[in-house]
Design a protein around this motif. Sequence first.
Motif, PDB file in Angstrom:
ATOM      1  N   VAL A   1      95.297 -95.099 -10.276  1.00 54.47           N
ATOM      2  CA  VAL A   1      94.446 -96.141  -9.699  1.00 54.47           C
ATOM      3  C   VAL A   1      95.136 -96.769  -8.490  1.00 54.47           C
ATOM      4  CG1 VAL A   1      93.300 -98.344 -10.198  1.00 54.47           C
ATOM      5  CG2 VAL A   1      93.465 -96.592 -11.973  1.00 54.47           C
TER       6      VAL A   1
ATOM      7  N   ASP B   1      89.424-101.163 -13.935  1.00 58.56           N
ATOM      8  CA  ASP B   1      90.323-100.000 -13.842  1.00 58.56           C
ATOM      9  C   ASP B   1      91.724-100.432 -13.409  1.00 58.56           C
ATOM     10  OD1 ASP B   1      88.406 -98.246 -14.621  1.00 58.56           O
ATOM     11  OD2 ASP B   1      87.873 -97.594 -12.598  1.00 58.56           O
ATOM     12  N   GLN B   2      91.763-101.358 -12.469  1.00 57.79           N
ATOM     13  CA  GLN B   2      93.064-101.848 -12.010  1.00 57.79           C
ATOM     14  C   GLN B   2      93.764-102.626 -13.120  1.00 57.79           C
ATOM     15  OE1 GLN B   2      92.192-104.036  -8.424  1.00 57.79           O
ATOM     16  NE2 GLN B   2      92.080-102.187  -7.176  1.00 57.79           N
TER      17      GLN B   2
ATOM     18  N   PHE C   1      98.511 -90.827 -15.356  1.00 58.97           N
ATOM     19  CA  PHE C   1      97.071 -90.709 -15.129  1.00 58.97           C
ATOM     20  C   PHE C   1      96.720 -89.450 -14.344  1.00 58.97           C
ATOM     21  CE2 PHE C   1      94.900 -94.939 -15.951  1.00 58.97           C
ATOM     22  CZ  PHE C   1      95.937 -95.467 -16.698  1.00 58.97           C
TER      23      PHE C   1
ATOM     24  N   ILE D   1      95.943 -99.870  -6.101  1.00 63.90           N
ATOM     25  CA  ILE D   1      95.969-101.326  -6.222  1.00 63.90           C
ATOM     26  C   ILE D   1      96.375-101.941  -4.886  1.00 63.90           C
ATOM     27  CG2 ILE D   1      96.822-103.296  -7.546  1.00 63.90           C
ATOM     28  CD1 ILE D   1      97.180-101.511  -9.868  1.00 63.90           C
TER      29      ILE D   1
ATOM     30  N   PHE E   1     105.225-103.980  -8.467  1.00 66.77           N
ATOM     31  CA  PHE E   1     104.485-103.495  -9.634  1.00 66.77           C
ATOM     32  C   PHE E   1     105.441-102.955 -10.696  1.00 66.77           C
ATOM     33  CE2 PHE E   1     102.621 -99.254 -11.020  1.00 66.77           C
ATOM     34  CZ  PHE E   1     102.019 -99.734 -12.153  1.00 66.77           C
TER      35      PHE E   1
ATOM     36  N   ALA F   1     102.570 -99.818 -24.493  1.00 70.48           N
ATOM     37  CA  ALA F   1     103.590 -99.550 -23.465  1.00 70.48           C
ATOM     38  C   ALA F   1     104.932-100.116 -23.910  1.00 70.48           C
ATOM     39  CB  ALA F   1     103.156-100.154 -22.130  1.00 70.48           C
TER      40      ALA F   1
ATOM     41  N   THR G   1      99.204-111.776 -16.901  1.00 68.15           N
ATOM     42  CA  THR G   1     100.047-111.447 -15.743  1.00 68.15           C
ATOM     43  C   THR G   1      99.326-110.487 -14.816  1.00 68.15           C
ATOM     44  OG1 THR G   1     101.902-111.605 -17.267  1.00 68.15           O
ATOM     45  CG2 THR G   1     102.374-110.708 -15.095  1.00 68.15           C
TER      46      THR G   1
ATOM     47  N   ALA H   1     108.261-106.717 -18.028  1.00 61.12           N
ATOM     48  CA  ALA H   1     107.309-107.093 -19.087  1.00 61.12           C
ATOM     49  C   ALA H   1     107.644-106.330 -20.368  1.00 61.12           C
ATOM     50  CB  ALA H   1     105.880-106.799 -18.641  1.00 61.12           C
ATOM     51  N   ILE H   2     107.978-105.043 -20.212  1.00 63.79           N
ATOM     52  CA  ILE H   2     108.320-104.224 -21.374  1.00 63.79           C
ATOM     53  C   ILE H   2     109.635-104.698 -21.998  1.00 63.79           C
ATOM     54  CG2 ILE H   2     109.080-101.908 -22.057  1.00 63.79           C
ATOM     55  CD1 ILE H   2     106.968-100.800 -20.092  1.00 63.79           C
TER      56      ILE H   2
ATOM     57  N   GLY I   1      93.318-102.188 -16.284  1.00 64.09           N
ATOM     58  CA  GLY I   1      93.708-101.204 -17.290  1.00 64.09           C
ATOM     59  C   GLY I   1      94.985-100.466 -16.890  1.00 64.09           C
ATOM     60  N   TYR I   2      95.087-100.154 -15.620  1.00 65.60           N
ATOM     61  CA  TYR I   2      96.267 -99.424 -15.130  1.00 65.60           C
ATOM     62  C   TYR I   2      97.518-100.281 -15.294  1.00 65.60           C
ATOM     63  CZ  TYR I   2      98.854 -96.313 -11.908  1.00 65.60           C
ATOM     64  OH  TYR I   2      99.742 -95.424 -11.345  1.00 65.60           O
ATOM     65  N   LEU I   3      97.421-101.546 -14.879  1.00 62.30           N
ATOM     66  CA  LEU I   3      98.582-102.433 -15.001  1.00 62.30           C
ATOM     67  C   LEU I   3      98.961-102.628 -16.463  1.00 62.30           C
ATOM     68  CD1 LEU I   3      97.727-105.179 -12.347  1.00 62.30           C
ATOM     69  CD2 LEU I   3      99.309-103.274 -12.125  1.00 62.30           C
ATOM     70  N   ARG I   4      97.958-102.816 -17.308  1.00 58.45           N
ATOM     71  CA  ARG I   4      98.253-103.038 -18.730  1.00 58.45           C
ATOM     72  C   ARG I   4      98.872-101.796 -19.366  1.00 58.45           C
ATOM     73  NH1 ARG I   4      93.205-105.078 -21.667  1.00 58.45           N
ATOM     74  NH2 ARG I   4      94.694-105.691 -23.275  1.00 58.45           N
ATOM     75  N   SER I   5      98.433-100.622 -18.921  1.00 57.96           N
ATOM     76  CA  SER I   5      99.000 -99.391 -19.490  1.00 57.96           C
ATOM     77  C   SER I   5     100.487 -99.268 -19.156  1.00 57.96           C
ATOM     78  CB  SER I   5      98.246 -98.171 -18.962  1.00 57.96           C
ATOM     79  OG  SER I   5      98.718 -97.812 -17.668  1.00 57.96           O
ATOM     80  N   ARG I   6     100.934-100.036 -18.156  1.00 56.29           N
ATOM     81  CA  ARG I   6     102.355-100.012 -17.801  1.00 56.29           C
ATOM     82  C   ARG I   6     103.113-101.175 -18.447  1.00 56.29           C
ATOM     83  NH1 ARG I   6     101.057 -95.568 -17.216  1.00 56.29           N
ATOM     84  NH2 ARG I   6     100.935 -94.416 -15.249  1.00 56.29           N
ATOM     85  N   GLY I   7     102.449-101.862 -19.372  1.00 62.55           N
ATOM     86  CA  GLY I   7     103.153-102.889 -20.135  1.00 62.55           C
ATOM     87  C   GLY I   7     102.954-104.301 -19.626  1.00 62.55           C
ATOM     88  N   ILE I   8     102.141-104.466 -18.582  1.00 66.73           N
ATOM     89  CA  ILE I   8     101.957-105.795 -18.017  1.00 66.73           C
ATOM     90  C   ILE I   8     100.849-106.527 -18.792  1.00 66.73           C
ATOM     91  CG2 ILE I   8     101.346-107.069 -15.919  1.00 66.73           C
ATOM     92  CD1 ILE I   8     102.450-104.663 -14.323  1.00 66.73           C
ATOM     93  N   PRO I   9     101.167-107.665 -19.403  1.00 63.14           N
ATOM     94  CA  PRO I   9     100.166-108.365 -20.216  1.00 63.14           C
ATOM     95  C   PRO I   9      98.951-108.780 -19.387  1.00 63.14           C
ATOM     96  CG  PRO I   9     102.355-109.288 -20.589  1.00 63.14           C
ATOM     97  CD  PRO I   9     102.469-108.345 -19.437  1.00 63.14           C
ATOM     98  N   ARG I  10      97.838-108.947 -20.064  1.00 65.01           N
ATOM     99  CA  ARG I  10      96.568-109.200 -19.394  1.00 65.01           C
ATOM    100  C   ARG I  10      96.646-110.376 -18.415  1.00 65.01           C
ATOM    101  NH1 ARG I  10      91.151-108.308 -21.436  1.00 65.01           N
ATOM    102  NH2 ARG I  10      92.030-107.858 -23.467  1.00 65.01           N
TER     103      ARG I  10
ATOM    104  N   PRO J   1      96.780-102.100 -24.883  1.00 68.18           N
ATOM    105  CA  PRO J   1      97.512-101.116 -24.052  1.00 68.18           C
ATOM    106  C   PRO J   1      98.925-101.574 -23.704  1.00 68.18           C
ATOM    107  CG  PRO J   1      95.366-101.655 -23.054  1.00 68.18           C
ATOM    108  CD  PRO J   1      95.467-102.446 -24.315  1.00 68.18           C
ATOM    109  N   GLU J   2      99.091-102.874 -23.386  1.00 69.49           N
ATOM    110  CA  GLU J   2     100.428-103.352 -23.002  1.00 69.49           C
ATOM    111  C   GLU J   2     101.386-103.338 -24.188  1.00 69.49           C
ATOM    112  OE1 GLU J   2      97.549-105.036 -22.650  1.00 69.49           O
ATOM    113  OE2 GLU J   2      97.796-107.204 -22.869  1.00 69.49           O
TER     114      GLU J   2
END
Lengths: 248, 423
Positions: free
Chosen positions: A88, B368-369, A84, A90, A98, A76, B382, A105-106, B371-380, A72-73
């Motif tokens: 979610v 879920d959290q 979404f 956090i 965040f 992105a 981190t 990161a991107i 997954g949400y962070l990773r979907s925004r480009g943050i590596p696992r 996924p990253e």
Amino acid sequence: MLEIHDLRVRVGDVEVLKGLDLVVRRGEVHAIMGPNGAGKSTLAKVLAGADGYEVTGGTATWDGEDLLGLEPEERAAKGVFLGFQYPVEIPGVSNAYFLRTALNAIRKARGEEELGAPAFLKLLKEAMAFLEMDDSFRNRFVNVGFSGGEKKRNEILQLLVLRPALALLDETDSGLDVDALRVVSRGVNSLRGGEHAVVLVTHYQRLLDHIVPDRVHVLAGGRIVRSGDKDLALQVEAHGYADVGASA
Amino acid sequence: MSAVGPTPEPAWLTSTREAARARFAEVGLPSTRLESWRWSSTRRLADVDFEPATGHAADGVEAFIEDSRIGEASHEHVFLAGRHLPELARRREVSGLTVLPLREALADDRLRETLGGLAAWQDPADAFTALNLAGLQDGLVVHVARGASGGLVHLVHVAEGATGPTSAHVRLLVVAEATAELTVAETWLGHGGQTLTTHVAEVWLAPGARVTHAVLGEEPAGSHLVHTLRARLDRDAAYHGHLTWLGGGWVRSDVDLVCAGSGAEAVLDGALVLGGEAHVDSHTRLEHAVPHTASREAYEAVLGGKARGIFDGLVVVQPDAQQTDARQSSRNLLVSADATANAKPTLEIYADDVKCAHGTTVGQLDPDQLGYLRSRGIPRATARQLLTGAFVAERVAHLPSAPLRDRLQARVDGALARLQEDA
């Protein structure tokens, strides 16, 4: 350009997407409509790399590069963004921290220089002003205690800060009042034209009054059953899905 | 055992110490057969000859504690192996605030009612309090006059075991008169080696008094700290205990807060970030003795390495205590396969018109959290680090004093980074 060919996806034992084809070019806004359970959300999620979706066939590429094999990253970093349907919460992570972590990161993954705190703050403040968001949302924990509408607005804030090449917006209009809908639409419309491609997954025509799509697709039974221009959405609104060839 | 200090020890204290010494000789160290000690064996202590540290110099302590000092403190007092170091104390005149080392305060006869008035020592489970009395070396006495604002009083304790196992037995006594306000902070550090420290803090809150009490434990591996905290809240008093354990040693934290006047409100926050072989046993009791009192207790633990975090929390609502509002939670995040969390939340409710809630979780990071962070480009990796920090961030944010909170955040971040390196 997003190119999806014969995409087949299972969720558990159920085949949800059954050979879906779709092409979205940069600069275009496409709307995906369809009855409940048609597979609209599945399409958005599987493109973003969410857990729990098994691709059993077909391809999905962005600018010719395979998306489905990426983490996924990594998607992105290639510019894919999923807004979404249920953002979610956090606890313990501030919205600003965040977003800055995500943006940098991107940038890092693309070999770009990371953005310093002052430059980021300027960017964030501008985006928040554009979306008429109170400053307090900067330091609040991500989505914690946000109303449904505030969560959706927060998704659009992320969209504006990250400025993805491919925005997949999953039911972004659900739970929005008229004012929020106007603001959210303004955010999405700011990506129009140029390099960005937008896919709106929606139930209702209402959103499409504010974000006028270049193409409208009706998804039913795991496939695109009909495509047309913005008038197709009006037709759906007036006569239901059955009338446009999609029985629920 | 020598007397406490240059001031002749009052007869009442001498006799209490004698009685406590006799009691400790009788019951010995608590055994795991006692329900309240089931998770923490004291056997490791029995085989070591801990001796009171004597006469070593304070050289190097000043530099060692530099990072822990709090510039905003109206009073800052440093203890080395249980002994007050007057040369390192910082004092600022604050109207209505009196802060004295215990040995100087003993001349005041009022201590007879307050010192030891909250911390019982006769029960075998309280053997360390008996030991503390028997061996009492020094401590601090803080008094805030009616209506006064005492600012921030900071105690820095440095355990010292480099030249052989040492013991230290210290006390803190806080008396906040009606509507007085005070923030008291304790920082526990150690030079290494084998150490055993017993500490008994007693906090008296008169009607309408407000006390924030922040404890930061950073003693290293090899240290043993039995930290006993007692507070009694009179009418409309507010006590906020905030305990953070980040060190590598063995800690027994024993807290007992009593809401003894209506309108009293007790808040207890616990934050643990533990790695290595750290062991922290939090044993808490919140008592609602009268109608219309409230308590909020929340513990959060991030456990890595082979660390063990224990939460044994009891809320007691006495028969008369109608309209009690009590909430208790314990959340544990395990970030390694060898870490252990034990949680035992208990409610004892003898009144019928009350609002009590408690909950415990032990788990890993929320997918879920992640997954949400990773979907925004943050590596696992981190994303994991971010969520681990977030897990205790709420507790850090809950500390009401800004200078303490900033210092705490930096220390917690350091502890989280060490956990990542270990992983």
